[in-house]
Design a protein around this motif. Sequence first.
Motif, PDB file in Angstrom:
ATOM      1  N   ILE A  39       0.839  -1.207   0.000  1.00  0.00           N
ATOM      2  CA  ILE A  39       0.000   0.000   0.000  1.00  0.00           C
ATOM      3  C   ILE A  39       0.868   1.249   0.000  1.00  0.00           C
ATOM      4  O   ILE A  39       0.591   2.225  -0.702  1.00  0.00           O
ATOM      5  CB  ILE A  39      -0.951  -0.029   1.217  1.00  0.00           C
ATOM      6  CG1 ILE A  39      -1.996  -1.138   1.037  1.00  0.00           C
ATOM      7  CG2 ILE A  39      -1.642   1.313   1.404  1.00  0.00           C
ATOM      8  CD1 ILE A  39      -2.870  -1.370   2.259  1.00  0.00           C
ATOM      9  N   THR A  40       1.949   1.226   0.797  1.00  0.00           N
ATOM     10  CA  THR A  40       2.871   2.369   0.832  1.00  0.00           C
ATOM     11  C   THR A  40       3.463   2.617  -0.548  1.00  0.00           C
ATOM     12  O   THR A  40       3.570   3.769  -1.006  1.00  0.00           O
ATOM     13  CB  THR A  40       3.992   2.115   1.847  1.00  0.00           C
ATOM     14  OG1 THR A  40       3.434   1.872   3.129  1.00  0.00           O
ATOM     15  CG2 THR A  40       4.939   3.310   1.930  1.00  0.00           C
ATOM     16  N   ARG A  42       2.150   1.863  -3.455  1.00  0.00           N
ATOM     17  CA  ARG A  42       1.116   2.407  -4.346  1.00  0.00           C
ATOM     18  C   ARG A  42       0.882   3.888  -4.055  1.00  0.00           C
ATOM     19  O   ARG A  42       0.662   4.678  -4.977  1.00  0.00           O
ATOM     20  CB  ARG A  42      -0.181   1.610  -4.197  1.00  0.00           C
ATOM     21  CG  ARG A  42      -1.245   2.012  -5.220  1.00  0.00           C
ATOM     22  CD  ARG A  42      -2.499   1.179  -5.107  1.00  0.00           C
ATOM     23  NE  ARG A  42      -3.508   1.654  -6.073  1.00  0.00           N
ATOM     24  CZ  ARG A  42      -4.772   1.232  -6.106  1.00  0.00           C
ATOM     25  NH1 ARG A  42      -5.185   0.303  -5.227  1.00  0.00           N
ATOM     26  NH2 ARG A  42      -5.610   1.712  -7.000  1.00  0.00           N
ATOM     27  N   GLU A  43       0.947   4.267  -2.776  1.00  0.00           N
ATOM     28  CA  GLU A  43       0.798   5.680  -2.430  1.00  0.00           C
ATOM     29  C   GLU A  43       1.913   6.521  -3.041  1.00  0.00           C
ATOM     30  O   GLU A  43       1.701   7.672  -3.446  1.00  0.00           O
ATOM     31  CB  GLU A  43       0.778   5.858  -0.914  1.00  0.00           C
ATOM     32  CG  GLU A  43      -0.512   5.384  -0.256  1.00  0.00           C
ATOM     33  CD  GLU A  43      -0.499   5.587   1.250  1.00  0.00           C
ATOM     34  OE1 GLU A  43      -1.593   5.732   1.830  1.00  0.00           O
ATOM     35  OE2 GLU A  43       0.601   5.595   1.846  1.00  0.00           O
ATOM     36  N   HIS A  44       3.124   5.945  -3.119  1.00  0.00           N
ATOM     37  CA  HIS A  44       4.243   6.674  -3.716  1.00  0.00           C
ATOM     38  C   HIS A  44       4.017   6.944  -5.204  1.00  0.00           C
ATOM     39  O   HIS A  44       4.644   7.850  -5.778  1.00  0.00           O
ATOM     40  CB  HIS A  44       5.539   5.893  -3.535  1.00  0.00           C
ATOM     41  CG  HIS A  44       6.035   5.926  -2.123  1.00  0.00           C
ATOM     42  ND1 HIS A  44       6.980   5.040  -1.659  1.00  0.00           N
ATOM     43  CD2 HIS A  44       5.706   6.719  -1.083  1.00  0.00           C
ATOM     44  CE1 HIS A  44       7.227   5.302  -0.367  1.00  0.00           C
ATOM     45  NE2 HIS A  44       6.455   6.317  -0.014  1.00  0.00           N
ATOM     46  N   GLY A  46       1.340   8.049  -6.323  1.00  0.00           N
ATOM     47  CA  GLY A  46       0.437   9.186  -6.395  1.00  0.00           C
ATOM     48  C   GLY A  46      -0.999   8.813  -6.682  1.00  0.00           C
ATOM     49  O   GLY A  46      -1.827   9.696  -6.994  1.00  0.00           O
ATOM     50  N   ALA A  48      -4.872   7.780  -6.137  1.00  0.00           N
ATOM     51  CA  ALA A  48      -5.913   8.087  -5.148  1.00  0.00           C
ATOM     52  C   ALA A  48      -6.741   6.831  -4.915  1.00  0.00           C
ATOM     53  O   ALA A  48      -7.379   6.306  -5.840  1.00  0.00           O
ATOM     54  CB  ALA A  48      -6.784   9.232  -5.642  1.00  0.00           C
ATOM     55  N   GLU A  50      -8.534   4.179  -1.413  1.00  0.00           N
ATOM     56  CA  GLU A  50      -8.782   3.986   0.001  1.00  0.00           C
ATOM     57  C   GLU A  50      -8.063   2.715   0.449  1.00  0.00           C
ATOM     58  O   GLU A  50      -8.507   1.606   0.135  1.00  0.00           O
ATOM     59  CB  GLU A  50     -10.287   3.858   0.284  1.00  0.00           C
ATOM     60  CG  GLU A  50     -11.080   5.129   0.039  1.00  0.00           C
ATOM     61  CD  GLU A  50     -10.705   6.217   1.033  1.00  0.00           C
ATOM     62  OE1 GLU A  50     -10.310   5.866   2.178  1.00  0.00           O
ATOM     63  OE2 GLU A  50     -10.789   7.400   0.672  1.00  0.00           O
ATOM     64  N   PRO A  51      -6.936   2.830   1.154  1.00  0.00           N
ATOM     65  CA  PRO A  51      -6.184   1.635   1.557  1.00  0.00           C
ATOM     66  C   PRO A  51      -7.030   0.709   2.437  1.00  0.00           C
ATOM     67  O   PRO A  51      -7.828   1.164   3.261  1.00  0.00           O
ATOM     68  CB  PRO A  51      -5.004   2.205   2.337  1.00  0.00           C
ATOM     69  CG  PRO A  51      -4.906   3.640   1.919  1.00  0.00           C
ATOM     70  CD  PRO A  51      -6.308   4.071   1.628  1.00  0.00           C
ATOM     71  N   GLY A  73      -2.792  -2.903  -2.454  1.00  0.00           N
ATOM     72  CA  GLY A  73      -1.524  -2.215  -2.660  1.00  0.00           C
ATOM     73  C   GLY A  73      -1.078  -2.235  -4.106  1.00  0.00           C
ATOM     74  O   GLY A  73      -1.878  -2.424  -5.032  1.00  0.00           O
ATOM     75  N   THR A 101      10.900   3.778   4.251  1.00  0.00           N
ATOM     76  CA  THR A 101       9.477   3.850   4.600  1.00  0.00           C
ATOM     77  C   THR A 101       8.846   2.471   4.659  1.00  0.00           C
ATOM     78  O   THR A 101       7.683   2.354   5.023  1.00  0.00           O
ATOM     79  CB  THR A 101       8.713   4.701   3.581  1.00  0.00           C
ATOM     80  OG1 THR A 101       8.768   4.064   2.296  1.00  0.00           O
ATOM     81  CG2 THR A 101       9.302   6.093   3.500  1.00  0.00           C
ATOM     82  N   TYR A 190      -3.141   1.884   8.249  1.00  0.00           N
ATOM     83  CA  TYR A 190      -4.160   1.479   7.293  1.00  0.00           C
ATOM     84  C   TYR A 190      -5.169   0.556   7.982  1.00  0.00           C
ATOM     85  O   TYR A 190      -4.789  -0.253   8.844  1.00  0.00           O
ATOM     86  CB  TYR A 190      -3.527   0.748   6.101  1.00  0.00           C
ATOM     87  CG  TYR A 190      -2.403   1.519   5.468  1.00  0.00           C
ATOM     88  CD1 TYR A 190      -2.577   2.840   5.052  1.00  0.00           C
ATOM     89  CD2 TYR A 190      -1.151   0.934   5.284  1.00  0.00           C
ATOM     90  CE1 TYR A 190      -1.537   3.551   4.466  1.00  0.00           C
ATOM     91  CE2 TYR A 190      -0.105   1.637   4.702  1.00  0.00           C
ATOM     92  CZ  TYR A 190      -0.299   2.951   4.305  1.00  0.00           C
ATOM     93  OH  TYR A 190       0.736   3.656   3.738  1.00  0.00           O
TER      94      TYR A 190
END
Length: 601
Positions: A39-40, A42-44, A46, A48, A50-51, A73, A101, A190
């Motif tokens: 998940i981290t 995928r957030e990197h 960018g 959008a 909902e984890p 993720g 991270t 999360y």
Amino acid sequence: MEHAFKVDLRGIIDLLSNHLYADPSVFLRELLQNSVDAITAREHLGAAFEPAITALLHRAEGQLPRLEFRDNGVGLTEAEVHEFLATIGRSSKRISEARDTFLGQFGIGLLSCFMVSGEIEVTTQSAAGGPPVRWLAQADGTYTVEILPPQEQLQPGTTVILHAREDTDFYFEYDELRGALLNYGQLLPYPVHVSDGQQYEHVNAVLPPWLAFAAGDISKREEVLAYVKRELDLEAFDVLPLGGEGSKVSGVALILPYSTQSGSRQWHQVYLKRMLLGNDARNLLPEWAFFVRCLINVEGLRPTASREAFYEDDALSAARESLDAQLRAYIEQLAQRDPARLEAFIALHHLPIKALAIENDDFYRLLIHEFTFETSTGRLKLGEYVQREHLIRIVTNLDQFRQIAQIAGAYGHSVINAVYTYDVPLLRKYTGIMGKELEIVDAQSYAMTLENVNTGGLNEFLARANQVLKALGCEVTIKRFAPAALPALLIVTEEQRQLGDIQAAREVADDLFAEFLDEYEQEYQLVRVSQLHLNLDHPLIQELLHVQAPEVFSRLVQMLYVQAHLLSHQPMRSQELGLLGAGLGDMMRWGIQVARQETLN
């Protein structure tokens, strides 16, 4: 010619289950870790979204349970499946520049699932596109990769499916699964969900109050204490926040409500990036702080392969030094703001606090006057003692202290019983730091300060008394001393104590061991070993000077010796016990004779 290593997967699994991981339930921690990292990642990118992390438990009649572990993720492509899932030791986190991270770093976590399941099935959809991939691995080291038909509605993420074995179905029970996920993932950023189709829980919906307290919300203090009592069954003496701006450590230290000892087993709930590592991270706190238990989240420290401890490196040393400084600051604040609570704290944890004072001069100056010592005039704080006494008198032997304590107080002297752990180094350090003179005294040297008596007219009396106690290795003298109510004072030397121990041992020893004891006993018997000082100011001694009857005189001298022996807290040998019994018998007979005579008259 170069050759490639061959890996025995069964041997690797045995290594994981019997040597690396302490508990098979850590497979859930590894699944959580992989999901959080995915998940981290995928957030990197960018994106959008909902984890979410979800554990679904499936049960069917007559079948062993099955677990589906899902995350949304970043997922894996076919090439990444071959590279990272099928290569032991290769971690997908290495492709990221933001490795710090991520939780995982070793590429062996997924193998822990083989501790509870005979196969691991992974279905994954990469956020980078491409078809979904199914990877199916067996415990014998074989695996297959299948490209699944593209599905427009399939969202990025990964699902791991595990089938329980008959010997591991315990870990697939709902309550056990929920408890393990709560244990490992309670602090995760999360949402973590668990369900078996009938029961459901968002296991980390409510964060524990110590996180907010550590972040600076002091209003949470009572909530933290209540939480600790409810969840850990610990009614802490106090709680203090740990961390601060820029710190790699954030959490709380719980001051234990009971005394502990150096080297005692410690437990600390330690989290790495909000994932529980374990309850036994011993190398994080300073050694002297064995009176605290901590709930801690750390950032930037390197875990070992089992993720149950940390590497000894500069980052860990810096974190330990930070915790050391914060715990010292807590004690300093008690000294400045709450003396009563400091006194209660020292009473509970005097050993680690004294050890710290010996080690640190500033800390010593802050607390030394708060330490309480046993003295011949009662228990006193050292601050009170040094105000009353022009020098510090100490005794380093308990038997010696018991002898001295009888008369020191009467002369206005206060002598410290410095026989307990850290007492002597603490008091010696006081001389160097505070400039107070220190004197080590013993019973023999103290007896020399008693007032001598001109014994010119008492030589016959002393000769008779010495003859009575000759067999006991005791010499009789006449002195004047306070308190006047004390008729006699027995001073037992170290040689006499050793001789007494030898004689007591010989009474219960077999013939072979008794021969060795006899040799030691002869060495000590060459020394005049004890003295009975009779107090000329006591009425009984004044009357004894005029007793002429040999039997009565002998018994009275013997009973004075036994009484002084008891008052000095010396162990009773068979000789003293025999004298005590015989003396009491004579006293009773004499009393009966007097009573009969009075009746006849």
